[in-house]
Design a protein around this motif. Structure first.
Motif, PDB file in Angstrom:
ATOM      1  N   UNK A  37       0.553  -0.890  -0.374  1.00 34.67           N
ATOM      2  CA  UNK A  37       0.130   0.221  -0.124  1.00 34.67           C
ATOM      3  C   UNK A  37       1.059   1.694   0.041  1.00 34.67           C
ATOM      4  N   UNK A  38       1.099   1.842  -1.347  1.00 38.56           N
ATOM      5  CA  UNK A  38       2.161   3.157  -0.786  1.00 38.56           C
ATOM      6  C   UNK A  38       1.864   3.958  -0.599  1.00 38.56           C
ATOM      7  N   UNK A  39       0.569   4.300  -0.728  1.00 35.74           N
ATOM      8  CA  UNK A  39       0.148   5.544   0.063  1.00 35.74           C
ATOM      9  C   UNK A  39      -0.208   5.731   1.813  1.00 35.74           C
ATOM     10  N   UNK A  40       0.383   4.580   2.582  1.00 35.62           N
ATOM     11  CA  UNK A  40       0.278   4.133   3.508  1.00 35.62           C
ATOM     12  C   UNK A  40       1.833   3.855   4.068  1.00 35.62           C
ATOM     13  N   UNK A  41       2.904   4.024   3.499  1.00 32.71           N
ATOM     14  CA  UNK A  41       4.078   3.110   3.900  1.00 32.71           C
ATOM     15  C   UNK A  41       5.131   3.570   3.526  1.00 32.71           C
ATOM     16  N   UNK A  42       5.739   3.662   4.695  1.00 30.05           N
ATOM     17  CA  UNK A  42       7.010   4.337   4.941  1.00 30.05           C
ATOM     18  C   UNK A  42       8.620   3.800   4.635  1.00 30.05           C
ATOM     19  N   UNK A  65       4.509  -0.203   7.830  1.00 30.35           N
ATOM     20  CA  UNK A  65       2.764   0.351   6.295  1.00 30.35           C
ATOM     21  C   UNK A  65       1.502   0.496   7.525  1.00 30.35           C
ATOM     22  N   UNK A  66       1.008   1.720   7.638  1.00 27.45           N
ATOM     23  CA  UNK A  66       0.132   2.457   8.151  1.00 27.45           C
ATOM     24  C   UNK A  66      -0.742   1.973   8.881  1.00 27.45           C
ATOM     25  N   UNK A  67      -1.482   1.517   7.821  1.00 22.66           N
ATOM     26  CA  UNK A  67      -2.563   0.879   6.970  1.00 22.66           C
ATOM     27  C   UNK A  67      -3.441  -0.353   7.969  1.00 22.66           C
ATOM     28  N   UNK A  68      -2.486  -0.859   8.280  1.00 24.15           N
ATOM     29  CA  UNK A  68      -2.276  -2.152   8.824  1.00 24.15           C
ATOM     30  C   UNK A  68      -2.553  -2.122  10.556  1.00 24.15           C
ATOM     31  N   UNK A  69      -3.717  -2.745  10.844  1.00 23.71           N
ATOM     32  CA  UNK A  69      -4.580  -3.112  12.165  1.00 23.71           C
ATOM     33  C   UNK A  69      -3.823  -3.406  13.581  1.00 23.71           C
ATOM     34  N   UNK A  70      -3.613  -2.758  13.908  1.00 19.55           N
ATOM     35  CA  UNK A  70      -1.638  -3.707  15.295  1.00 19.55           C
ATOM     36  C   UNK A  70      -1.837  -4.638  15.723  1.00 19.55           C
ATOM     37  N   UNK A  71      -2.182  -5.577  15.804  1.00 21.80           N
ATOM     38  CA  UNK A  71      -2.465  -7.383  16.985  1.00 21.80           C
ATOM     39  C   UNK A  71      -1.209  -7.410  17.654  1.00 21.80           C
ATOM     40  N   UNK A  72      -1.245  -7.863  18.553  1.00 23.81           N
ATOM     41  CA  UNK A  72      -0.205  -8.476  19.750  1.00 23.81           C
ATOM     42  C   UNK A  72      -0.099  -9.496  18.832  1.00 23.81           C
ATOM     43  N   UNK A  73       2.301  -9.867  18.957  1.00 27.39           N
ATOM     44  CA  UNK A  73       2.660 -10.616  18.079  1.00 27.39           C
ATOM     45  C   UNK A  73       3.599  -8.859  16.585  1.00 27.39           C
ATOM     46  N   UNK A 121       5.024  -2.715  10.817  1.00 30.89           N
ATOM     47  CA  UNK A 121       6.939  -3.388  10.116  1.00 30.89           C
ATOM     48  C   UNK A 121       6.059  -4.764   9.397  1.00 30.89           C
ATOM     49  N   UNK A 122       6.734  -4.355   8.358  1.00 35.32           N
ATOM     50  CA  UNK A 122       5.813  -5.820   6.800  1.00 35.32           C
ATOM     51  C   UNK A 122       6.867  -6.318   6.417  1.00 35.32           C
ATOM     52  N   UNK A 123       8.618  -5.328   6.092  1.00 34.86           N
ATOM     53  CA  UNK A 123       9.373  -5.915   5.829  1.00 34.86           C
ATOM     54  C   UNK A 123      10.873  -5.257   6.523  1.00 34.86           C
ATOM     55  N   UNK A 124      11.866  -5.789   6.358  1.00 37.18           N
ATOM     56  CA  UNK A 124      12.772  -5.575   7.404  1.00 37.18           C
ATOM     57  C   UNK A 124      14.968  -5.826   5.957  1.00 37.18           C
ATOM     58  N   UNK A 125      15.442  -5.207   6.332  1.00 39.51           N
ATOM     59  CA  UNK A 125      16.346  -4.867   4.441  1.00 39.51           C
ATOM     60  C   UNK A 125      17.479  -4.816   5.869  1.00 39.51           C
TER      61      UNK A 125
END
Length: 130
Positions: A37-42, A65-73, A121-125
């Motif tokens: 989601x490019x508009x919600x990612x940084x 990704x700011x569009x993902x609702x945070x959940x435990x884990x 956090x969606x990915x780590x480089x």
């Protein structure tokens, strides 16, 4: 050789083809691969060692990704009491905590704290020194 002096041989490939051969026409685009989601990612660079055992090291680049609702884990980027932090979101006895992956850092109880979640956090480089 033929009577005209030209060879009837054709060029052939010897050995195994390159694994990159299928990708020669394509360019490498990490945005295309990782950003859902490019508009919600940084992107953000990590400072510190609190998440090393989860594979997040000092200097790594995070895709958030700011569009993902945070959940435990989930691993979150949050502003806690004015400081940016990267921690794993966990519930302990139904109370929310941000937890480090390094035992040197105690869990942060979120009850009664000023906390703004910036994203998941969606990915780590991680770059290796070469």
């Amino acid at each position: 050789m033929s009577s005209a002096g030209q060879s009837n041989c054709r060029s052939i490939i010897s050995g195994f083809p390159s694994p990159a051969q299928d990708y020669e026409a394509r360019t490498l685009d990490l945005n295309e691969r990782l950003v859902k989601r490019p508009s919600a990612s940084f992107f953000m660079t990590v400072t510190g060692d609190s998440m090393e055992s989860l594979g997040i090291h000092d200097g790594d680049l995070l895709l958030i990704d700011r569009s993902i609702e945070p959940r435990p884990g989930h691993i979150l980027v949050a502003l806690v009491e004015g400081e940016i932090t990267v921690k794993r979101y966990q519930l302990k006895d139904q109370q929310p905590f941000l937890c480090s992956a390094n035992p040197a850092y105690p869990p942060i109880p979120l009850e009664d704290l000023d906390c703004q979640v910036w994203g998941v956090v969606r990915s780590v480089i991680h770059e290796y020194p070469v």
